[in-house]
Design a protein around this motif. Sequence first.
Motif, PDB file in Angstrom:
ATOM      1  N   GLN A 138       0.552  -1.471  -0.196  1.00 10.36           N
ATOM      2  CA  GLN A 138       0.193   0.305   0.523  1.00 10.36           C
ATOM      3  C   GLN A 138       0.826   1.235   0.167  1.00 10.36           C
ATOM      4  N   THR A 139       0.473   2.001  -0.439  1.00 10.28           N
ATOM      5  CA  THR A 139       1.129   3.501  -0.642  1.00 10.28           C
ATOM      6  C   THR A 139       0.626   4.851  -0.285  1.00 10.28           C
ATOM      7  N   HIS A 140       1.106   5.347   0.832  1.00  7.80           N
ATOM      8  CA  HIS A 140       0.670   6.022   1.448  1.00  7.80           C
ATOM      9  C   HIS A 140       1.253   7.678   1.524  1.00  7.80           C
ATOM     10  N   PRO A 141       0.203   8.802   0.336  1.00  9.28           N
ATOM     11  CA  PRO A 141       1.466  10.144  -0.437  1.00  9.28           C
ATOM     12  C   PRO A 141       1.127  10.999   0.612  1.00  9.28           C
ATOM     13  N   ARG A 192     -10.605  -5.952   3.864  1.00  9.85           N
ATOM     14  CA  ARG A 192     -10.907  -6.267   5.044  1.00  9.85           C
ATOM     15  C   ARG A 192     -11.533  -4.027   5.333  1.00  9.85           C
ATOM     16  N   VAL A 193     -11.625  -3.240   5.033  1.00 13.47           N
ATOM     17  CA  VAL A 193     -11.302  -2.403   5.033  1.00 13.47           C
ATOM     18  C   VAL A 193     -13.757  -2.165   5.159  1.00 13.47           C
ATOM     19  N   LEU A 194     -14.439  -2.690   4.093  1.00 10.41           N
ATOM     20  CA  LEU A 194     -15.835  -3.020   3.892  1.00 10.41           C
ATOM     21  C   LEU A 194     -15.914  -4.045   4.994  1.00 10.41           C
ATOM     22  N   GLY A 195     -15.617  -5.070   5.777  1.00 12.24           N
ATOM     23  CA  GLY A 195     -15.512  -5.981   6.129  1.00 12.24           C
ATOM     24  C   GLY A 195     -15.853  -5.183   7.571  1.00 12.24           C
ATOM     25  N   LEU A 196     -15.192  -3.910   7.964  1.00 12.55           N
ATOM     26  CA  LEU A 196     -15.279  -3.174   9.171  1.00 12.55           C
ATOM     27  C   LEU A 196     -16.396  -1.973   9.400  1.00 12.55           C
ATOM     28  N   LEU A 211     -12.239   0.806  14.137  1.00 15.66           N
ATOM     29  CA  LEU A 211     -10.931   1.528  14.524  1.00 15.66           C
ATOM     30  C   LEU A 211     -10.054   1.719  14.765  1.00 15.66           C
ATOM     31  N   ARG A 212     -10.065   0.605  15.342  1.00 15.01           N
ATOM     32  CA  ARG A 212      -8.952  -0.629  16.514  1.00 15.01           C
ATOM     33  C   ARG A 212      -8.279  -1.078  15.100  1.00 15.01           C
ATOM     34  N   GLN A 213      -8.358  -2.082  14.877  1.00 13.69           N
ATOM     35  CA  GLN A 213      -9.118  -3.050  13.684  1.00 13.69           C
ATOM     36  C   GLN A 213      -8.177  -2.928  12.514  1.00 13.69           C
ATOM     37  N   LEU A 214      -8.703  -1.144  12.276  1.00 15.07           N
ATOM     38  CA  LEU A 214      -7.708  -0.163  11.581  1.00 15.07           C
ATOM     39  C   LEU A 214      -6.875   0.021  11.494  1.00 15.07           C
ATOM     40  N   LEU A 215      -6.404  -0.061  12.183  1.00 10.21           N
ATOM     41  CA  LEU A 215      -5.349   1.620  12.757  1.00 10.21           C
ATOM     42  C   LEU A 215      -4.272   0.636  13.688  1.00 10.21           C
ATOM     43  N   GLY A 216      -4.326  -0.708  13.696  1.00 10.71           N
ATOM     44  CA  GLY A 216      -3.478  -1.415  14.226  1.00 10.71           C
ATOM     45  C   GLY A 216      -3.779  -1.393  16.040  1.00 10.71           C
ATOM     46  N   THR A 269      -1.080   8.606   9.174  1.00 13.69           N
ATOM     47  CA  THR A 269      -1.115   8.963   7.429  1.00 13.69           C
ATOM     48  C   THR A 269      -2.466   9.630   6.859  1.00 13.69           C
ATOM     49  N   PRO A 270      -2.113  10.453   6.096  1.00 14.09           N
ATOM     50  CA  PRO A 270      -3.357  11.345   5.701  1.00 14.09           C
ATOM     51  C   PRO A 270      -4.527  10.158   4.899  1.00 14.09           C
ATOM     52  N   THR A 271      -3.876   9.048   4.264  1.00 14.30           N
ATOM     53  CA  THR A 271      -5.001   8.085   3.768  1.00 14.30           C
ATOM     54  C   THR A 271      -5.838   7.257   4.943  1.00 14.30           C
ATOM     55  N   GLU A 272      -4.814   6.952   5.985  1.00 19.69           N
ATOM     56  CA  GLU A 272      -5.286   6.369   7.602  1.00 19.69           C
ATOM     57  C   GLU A 272      -6.196   7.436   8.547  1.00 19.69           C
ATOM     58  N   PHE A 273      -6.270   8.501   8.098  1.00 20.37           N
ATOM     59  CA  PHE A 273      -7.084   9.832   8.418  1.00 20.37           C
ATOM     60  C   PHE A 273      -8.221   9.512   8.197  1.00 20.37           C
ATOM     61  N   ALA A 274      -7.940   9.696   7.005  1.00 23.13           N
ATOM     62  CA  ALA A 274      -8.980   9.418   6.404  1.00 23.13           C
ATOM     63  C   ALA A 274     -10.480   8.122   6.186  1.00 23.13           C
ATOM     64  N   ARG A 275      -9.805   7.234   5.870  1.00 20.21           N
ATOM     65  CA  ARG A 275      -9.939   5.852   6.286  1.00 20.21           C
ATOM     66  C   ARG A 275     -11.259   6.107   7.905  1.00 20.21           C
ATOM     67  N   ALA A 276     -10.305   6.553   8.287  1.00 18.18           N
ATOM     68  CA  ALA A 276     -11.036   6.465  10.060  1.00 18.18           C
ATOM     69  C   ALA A 276     -12.347   7.640  10.058  1.00 18.18           C
ATOM     70  N   ARG A 277     -12.531   8.537   9.581  1.00 13.85           N
ATOM     71  CA  ARG A 277     -12.679   9.624   8.762  1.00 13.85           C
ATOM     72  C   ARG A 277     -13.775   9.138   8.277  1.00 13.85           C
ATOM     73  N   ALA A 278     -13.973   8.515   7.764  1.00 12.11           N
ATOM     74  CA  ALA A 278     -15.465   7.944   7.525  1.00 12.11           C
ATOM     75  C   ALA A 278     -15.833   6.223   8.318  1.00 12.11           C
ATOM     76  N   LEU A 279     -15.499   5.817   8.874  1.00 13.06           N
ATOM     77  CA  LEU A 279     -16.198   5.343   9.222  1.00 13.06           C
ATOM     78  C   LEU A 279     -17.427   5.710  10.021  1.00 13.06           C
TER      79      LEU A 279
END
Length: 473
Positions: A138-141, A192-196, A211-216, A269-279
């Motif tokens: 995975q790449t996180h710009p 995994r994100v769709l399952g969460l 959020l815990r499983q998404l971010l480790g 990373t901004p990608t992780e922040f965007a995923r958490a905010r989407a949830l």
Amino acid sequence: MTDRNPASAAPRPHRHHWRRDLVELAALFCAVAVADGIANLVAHGPRGPFLLVASAVALLVTAGFHTWWARRHSHAPPPEGTAPSDPPPAAPEETAATTTPAAGALWRMRTTVRDEPGSLASVCTALARGGVDILTLQTHPLPEGGTVDEFLLRAPQHLALADLTRAVSRAGGQSTWIERADAHDLVDTPTRVLGLATRTALDAAELPLALRQLLGRCTIQSIPATTLSGRPNAGADAPVEGVLEATVMRLRDPSGGAITVERPYLPFTPTEFARARALVELDARLGPRVPRSQDVLTLPEGNEITVRRADGSDLAAARAMHDRCSERTLALRYHGPVADADRYLGHLLSPRFGRTLAVTTASGRLVALGHLLWDGDETEVALLIEDDWQRRGIGSELLRRLLAMAAEAGADSVYAVTQASNTGMVAAMRGLGLPLDYQIEEGTLVITARLDLAKAPGGGRGSRVRQENKPVW
């Protein structure tokens, strides 16, 4: 498939022997003599035509027998010492040993590379030289330039962690972070994100766990808008768009207050922040919800009860149950002033701090509550059963279901805070059939039950969910 010597695949040279020439010459003379004798018999004998026909039949039978014999023995295996023109197929064991890669150690690795062509290729080449297999990438710009690349690797068992880190650093990787992975990490990230997201959509209490499983491994802190005494809570004013500050992100809680996620060992990373905010946004759009499934059980004396999930809509019924409970029952449950018991109910029924099971009678009256509460890296269970319904097996049933929820959430243990005089709670914990630890802290008995993680369907690796303003019971 085993290697063969190229020289052994070439046809062997034919050796010429003088004995074979002698045998062929003798056979030729014999054939001439036999032909001369047959010609004399045909020409001068009284039965010449008969002998000629008989000779022809004999030749035909001999030719047919020779053809049958040659075809039968052409499928026989070649004699030892001969080399076939084509290599034999490999045995199944040889093929499996060659095509199946040796089992290696699974690692999760993050490293930051420059935003330049060839930077990622240099890291991949360094990994390949060490015999490391890249399973996912995975790449996180990053907004300031550069890219955080996250790998799932299978490395040889003999490869030391220091050697792997050193090879990545030499290839241009910076701020490299590596930790052990497991089989759950083999699921690709979109799946995994769709399952969460599905779990969050079905149950509001799943948001902290998702959020815990998404971010480790991280600490998730739910901060309610107000304290138990009704005063505004500090730190509960997160903006709608959220805030990302390196190792800390703050998101607005749809139920009020804020959700703070902290991971000191690795910046977000901004990608992780965007995923958490989407949830969190998904949770806000769907509103309060709990699974509406329920089980109807029959107690030993014949009464039917219903066990279901509870939420804020049960607040009035829970307060009515408080009014019917004796002061001793409330004191054993809350370990504090009985007058403050009603203040705890809103906190306990909120899905942000755990899960609650309610027991109702056939008439719909709420007579028991069972709570599973997130408490840092530990999980607490607590029960409150109306006096008239105690010692009927309700507590054991609630505990069994709460522990199943804890195992599903990835907890390795649960604890209950009670008093030694609360024999009903002690008996219910003993009835679980799990290893128990007992500790006495300032006159309070703490019973810890160890769970079997092998039966848990998943969980975050060492993740923590923490709640603030938790009552001291």
